[in-house]
Design a protein around this motif. Structure first.
Motif, PDB file in Angstrom:
ATOM      1  N   GLU A   1       0.831  -1.213   0.000  1.00 47.26           N
ATOM      2  CA  GLU A   1       0.000   0.000   0.000  1.00 47.26           C
ATOM      3  C   GLU A   1       0.868   1.267   0.000  1.00 47.26           C
ATOM      4  OE1 GLU A   1      -3.380  -0.019  -0.055  1.00 47.26           O
ATOM      5  OE2 GLU A   1      -3.750   2.108   0.283  1.00 47.26           O
ATOM      6  N   ASP A   2       1.988   1.199   0.728  1.00 47.09           N
ATOM      7  CA  ASP A   2       2.922   2.335   0.779  1.00 47.09           C
ATOM      8  C   ASP A   2       3.413   2.692  -0.614  1.00 47.09           C
ATOM      9  OD1 ASP A   2       3.185   3.348   3.194  1.00 47.09           O
ATOM     10  OD2 ASP A   2       5.101   2.378   3.702  1.00 47.09           O
ATOM     11  N   ARG A   3       3.738   1.644  -1.379  1.00 49.77           N
ATOM     12  CA  ARG A   3       4.255   1.878  -2.734  1.00 49.77           C
ATOM     13  C   ARG A   3       3.146   2.200  -3.714  1.00 49.77           C
ATOM     14  NH1 ARG A   3       8.318  -3.004  -2.870  1.00 49.77           N
ATOM     15  NH2 ARG A   3       8.944  -2.581  -0.753  1.00 49.77           N
ATOM     16  N   SER A   4       2.003   1.570  -3.576  1.00 47.26           N
ATOM     17  CA  SER A   4       0.900   1.947  -4.473  1.00 47.26           C
ATOM     18  C   SER A   4      -0.404   2.058  -3.701  1.00 47.26           C
ATOM     19  CB  SER A   4       0.787   0.997  -5.674  1.00 47.26           C
ATOM     20  OG  SER A   4       0.748  -0.313  -5.285  1.00 47.26           O
ATOM     21  N   PRO A   5      -0.675   3.299  -3.247  1.00 50.45           N
ATOM     22  CA  PRO A   5      -1.884   3.548  -2.462  1.00 50.45           C
ATOM     23  C   PRO A   5      -3.137   3.110  -3.222  1.00 50.45           C
ATOM     24  CG  PRO A   5      -0.465   5.495  -2.488  1.00 50.45           C
ATOM     25  CD  PRO A   5       0.126   4.525  -3.462  1.00 50.45           C
ATOM     26  N   GLY A   6      -4.029   2.481  -2.480  1.00 44.03           N
ATOM     27  CA  GLY A   6      -5.284   2.016  -3.110  1.00 44.03           C
ATOM     28  C   GLY A   6      -5.261   0.519  -3.388  1.00 44.03           C
ATOM     29  N   SER A   7      -4.072  -0.121  -3.209  1.00 46.55           N
ATOM     30  CA  SER A   7      -3.977  -1.552  -3.531  1.00 46.55           C
ATOM     31  C   SER A   7      -4.870  -2.402  -2.638  1.00 46.55           C
ATOM     32  CB  SER A   7      -2.544  -2.056  -3.353  1.00 46.55           C
ATOM     33  OG  SER A   7      -1.693  -1.370  -4.196  1.00 46.55           O
ATOM     34  N   LYS A   8      -4.891  -2.074  -1.357  1.00 46.76           N
ATOM     35  CA  LYS A   8      -5.688  -2.885  -0.423  1.00 46.76           C
ATOM     36  C   LYS A   8      -7.158  -2.847  -0.810  1.00 46.76           C
ATOM     37  CE  LYS A   8      -3.267  -1.941   3.704  1.00 46.76           C
ATOM     38  NZ  LYS A   8      -3.214  -1.277   4.994  1.00 46.76           N
ATOM     39  N   ALA A   9      -7.651  -1.625  -1.079  1.00 42.51           N
ATOM     40  CA  ALA A   9      -9.072  -1.488  -1.426  1.00 42.51           C
ATOM     41  C   ALA A   9      -9.345  -2.209  -2.744  1.00 42.51           C
ATOM     42  CB  ALA A   9      -9.463  -0.020  -1.516  1.00 42.51           C
ATOM     43  N   ALA A  10      -8.420  -2.101  -3.712  1.00 43.09           N
ATOM     44  CA  ALA A  10      -8.629  -2.761  -5.007  1.00 43.09           C
ATOM     45  C   ALA A  10      -8.674  -4.283  -4.820  1.00 43.09           C
ATOM     46  CB  ALA A  10      -7.517  -2.375  -5.975  1.00 43.09           C
ATOM     47  N   PHE A  11      -7.786  -4.779  -3.951  1.00 41.35           N
ATOM     48  CA  PHE A  11      -7.719  -6.219  -3.669  1.00 41.35           C
ATOM     49  C   PHE A  11      -9.044  -6.693  -3.062  1.00 41.35           C
ATOM     50  CE2 PHE A  11      -5.901  -9.531  -0.576  1.00 41.35           C
ATOM     51  CZ  PHE A  11      -5.884 -10.541  -1.525  1.00 41.35           C
ATOM     52  N   LEU A  12      -9.493  -5.998  -2.009  1.00 41.53           N
ATOM     53  CA  LEU A  12     -10.700  -6.441  -1.307  1.00 41.53           C
ATOM     54  C   LEU A  12     -11.961  -6.240  -2.158  1.00 41.53           C
ATOM     55  CD1 LEU A  12     -12.023  -7.552   1.265  1.00 41.53           C
ATOM     56  CD2 LEU A  12     -12.259  -5.200   2.058  1.00 41.53           C
ATOM     57  N   PHE A  13     -12.110  -5.045  -2.729  1.00 45.01           N
ATOM     58  CA  PHE A  13     -13.382  -4.792  -3.435  1.00 45.01           C
ATOM     59  C   PHE A  13     -13.429  -5.495  -4.787  1.00 45.01           C
ATOM     60  CE2 PHE A  13     -13.268  -1.469  -0.194  1.00 45.01           C
ATOM     61  CZ  PHE A  13     -14.424  -1.845   0.475  1.00 45.01           C
ATOM     62  N   GLY A  14     -12.267  -5.744  -5.371  1.00 44.40           N
ATOM     63  CA  GLY A  14     -12.224  -6.556  -6.594  1.00 44.40           C
ATOM     64  C   GLY A  14     -12.716  -7.962  -6.286  1.00 44.40           C
ATOM     65  N   PHE A  15     -12.258  -8.492  -5.142  1.00 43.24           N
ATOM     66  CA  PHE A  15     -12.721  -9.825  -4.717  1.00 43.24           C
ATOM     67  C   PHE A  15     -14.232  -9.809  -4.484  1.00 43.24           C
ATOM     68  CE2 PHE A  15     -14.079 -12.350  -1.035  1.00 43.24           C
ATOM     69  CZ  PHE A  15     -13.880 -13.632  -1.534  1.00 43.24           C
ATOM     70  N   LEU A  16     -14.698  -8.818  -3.708  1.00 42.62           N
ATOM     71  CA  LEU A  16     -16.127  -8.799  -3.354  1.00 42.62           C
ATOM     72  C   LEU A  16     -17.008  -8.641  -4.591  1.00 42.62           C
ATOM     73  CD1 LEU A  16     -16.035  -6.704  -0.055  1.00 42.62           C
ATOM     74  CD2 LEU A  16     -16.424  -9.162  -0.285  1.00 42.62           C
ATOM     75  N   ASP A  17     -16.546  -7.820  -5.540  1.00 49.04           N
ATOM     76  CA  ASP A  17     -17.365  -7.595  -6.741  1.00 49.04           C
ATOM     77  C   ASP A  17     -17.303  -8.763  -7.713  1.00 49.04           C
ATOM     78  OD1 ASP A  17     -18.003  -5.158  -5.744  1.00 49.04           O
ATOM     79  OD2 ASP A  17     -16.595  -4.024  -6.996  1.00 49.04           O
ATOM     80  N   ARG A  18     -16.092  -9.311  -7.896  1.00 44.95           N
ATOM     81  CA  ARG A  18     -15.934 -10.247  -9.012  1.00 44.95           C
ATOM     82  C   ARG A  18     -15.743 -11.702  -8.608  1.00 44.95           C
ATOM     83  NH1 ARG A  18     -13.366  -5.548 -10.668  1.00 44.95           N
ATOM     84  NH2 ARG A  18     -11.242  -6.222 -10.260  1.00 44.95           N
ATOM     85  N   MET A  19     -15.093 -11.949  -7.462  1.00 42.97           N
ATOM     86  CA  MET A  19     -14.807 -13.340  -7.093  1.00 42.97           C
ATOM     87  C   MET A  19     -15.813 -13.922  -6.109  1.00 42.97           C
ATOM     88  SD  MET A  19     -12.358 -14.772  -8.596  1.00 42.97           S
ATOM     89  CE  MET A  19     -12.016 -16.155  -7.518  1.00 42.97           C
ATOM     90  N   ALA A  20     -16.249 -13.086  -5.140  1.00 46.57           N
ATOM     91  CA  ALA A  20     -17.121 -13.618  -4.076  1.00 46.57           C
ATOM     92  C   ALA A  20     -18.344 -14.349  -4.651  1.00 46.57           C
ATOM     93  CB  ALA A  20     -17.523 -12.505  -3.116  1.00 46.57           C
ATOM     94  N   PRO A  21     -19.010 -13.767  -5.695  1.00 42.20           N
ATOM     95  CA  PRO A  21     -20.182 -14.489  -6.212  1.00 42.20           C
ATOM     96  C   PRO A  21     -19.831 -15.886  -6.722  1.00 42.20           C
ATOM     97  CG  PRO A  21     -20.082 -12.250  -7.088  1.00 42.20           C
ATOM     98  CD  PRO A  21     -18.789 -12.486  -6.368  1.00 42.20           C
TER      99      PRO A  21
END
Ligand code: AMP
Ligand code: FES
Ligand code: ZN
Length: 327
Positions: free
Chosen positions: A241-261
């Motif tokens: 996250e330090d090197r690329s801010p927003g990575s954590k949110a992209a990781f989690l919400f990408g999962f919730l939107d696309r993988m969780a279903p």
């Protein structure tokens, strides 16, 4: 840096949003993020009675504060886990907050009511402390909500927590845990609905919220959690996250939107197989639920008030590290 909203000097920058905020706008930003999570995942409505699990830490106290400020019907639940002075102190932060807001706090003392504490209980049951602790918490949150007639249990799991749990579950491709990893777990089969309204807010934001709102909280982490895998995942994600801010949110919400279903069917199949535990009535897939096994091995007893006997347990396998993030 100036506040993104009102252009006065900022007191905090949130790199993930590439924005700074003054104190007032930051408080509004946090409440807006919470409201957005509540709405987008359909967590609860204004009439629902919410039981907020409060540990005395920043996340759950900030959550309770935000829910009360937004006008929700939110009572607190504090579990005394018997972890020495850590539990004594965390309980007094929860009590002080409840008093300051004139809010209702339910307290359950694990050693007093069930005859074991987390350090001794986990050793006797040969479970890692966080695993015994997570299992006890899940059972007691659910039972307290059922007993009190609450519609939903809310916990203070934040974006950092959820991303770290997701990393752990993904590294092991644990489909059962991945299938259950969602900001809302529906009610049914003996389970009360469980929600994580802070999924859109990070740990640092919650600490800043408490400072701005003058909320005292326990700063130390639980002494039993030291060195566990979950903290390692958090540190690894912080570096990314330090090197690329927003990575954590992209990781989690990408999962919730696309993988969780895609993985939720595994969790649904598991829920179908649940039946009430003969000892305590909680839903379980085993003959006797994991909580009753833990209580029996820890030399404890079920809640005196229920009048249930502790059943004789079948052997359990040893579990290590933190649990996979079931609520
Ligand atoms: P943890 O598993 O310690 O990271 O805590 C996650 C969430 O569980 C917290 O944000 C609280 O909502 C809840 N929680 C943890 N410990 C307690 C406790 N002793 N009593 C009530 N709720 C707790
Ligand atoms: Fe549960 Fe630390 S709070 S083991
Ligand atoms: Zn049971």
């Amino acid at each position: 840096m100036k506040c993104r909203v009102c252009r006065v000097p900022a007191v905090i920058d949130v790199r993930r949003h590439n924005a700074g905020f003054c104190a007032n706008c930051f408080v509004k930003h946090c409440r807006d993020q919470l409201a957005r999570a509540v709405e987008s995942y359909d967590m609860f409505g204004p009439e629902d009675r919410i039981l907020v699990a409060v540990s005395g830490g920043k996340d759950s106290l900030a959550l309770w504060d935000m829910l009360l400020s937004l006008g929700y019907r939110a009572d607190g639940l504090y579990l005394g886990l018997g972890i020495g002075t850590y539990s004594d102190e965390s309980g007094s932060y929860a009590r002080d907050f409840a008093r300051s807001r004139d809010a209702e706090l339910i307290e359950i003392d694990l050693p007093g009511r069930f005859g074991y504490d987390i350090p001794a209980g986990s050793a006797a049951a040969r479970r890692a402390p966080c695993s015994a602790c997570g299992l006890s918490k899940r059972h007691l949150f659910n039972q307290a909500a059922l007993d009190g007639g609450y519609d939903v249990v809310a916990t203070g799991h934040n974006l950092d927590d959820e991303a770290a749990v997701l990393l752990g579950n993904t590294l092991r491709w644990d489909l059962a845990y991945l299938g259950r990893q969602h900001p809302v777990l529906p009610a049914g089969n003996g389970f009360v609905r469980k929600v994580k309204p802070l999924v859109r807010l990070g740990e640092r934001e919650m600490a800043a919220y408490c400072v701005i709102q003058d909320i005292d909280y326990i700063v130390e982490e639980c002494p039993m959690a030291e060195g566990n895998r979950h903290l390692g995942y958090k540190n690894a994600l912080n570096e990314i996250e330090d090197r690329s801010p927003g990575s954590k949110a992209a990781f989690l919400f990408g999962f919730l939107d696309r993988m969780a279903p895609l993985v939720q069917a595994t969790a649904e199949a598991e829920r179908e197989a649940l039946h009430p535990c003969p000892g305590c009535g909680s839903p379980t897939v085993s003959e006797v639920c994991a909580f009753c096994k833990l209580v029996e091995r820890a030399g404890g007893h079920l809640d005196d008030r229920t009048g249930h006997e502790v059943p004789v347990a079948a052997p359990t396998t040893r579990s290590s590290g933190r649990d996979g993030g079931r609520l």
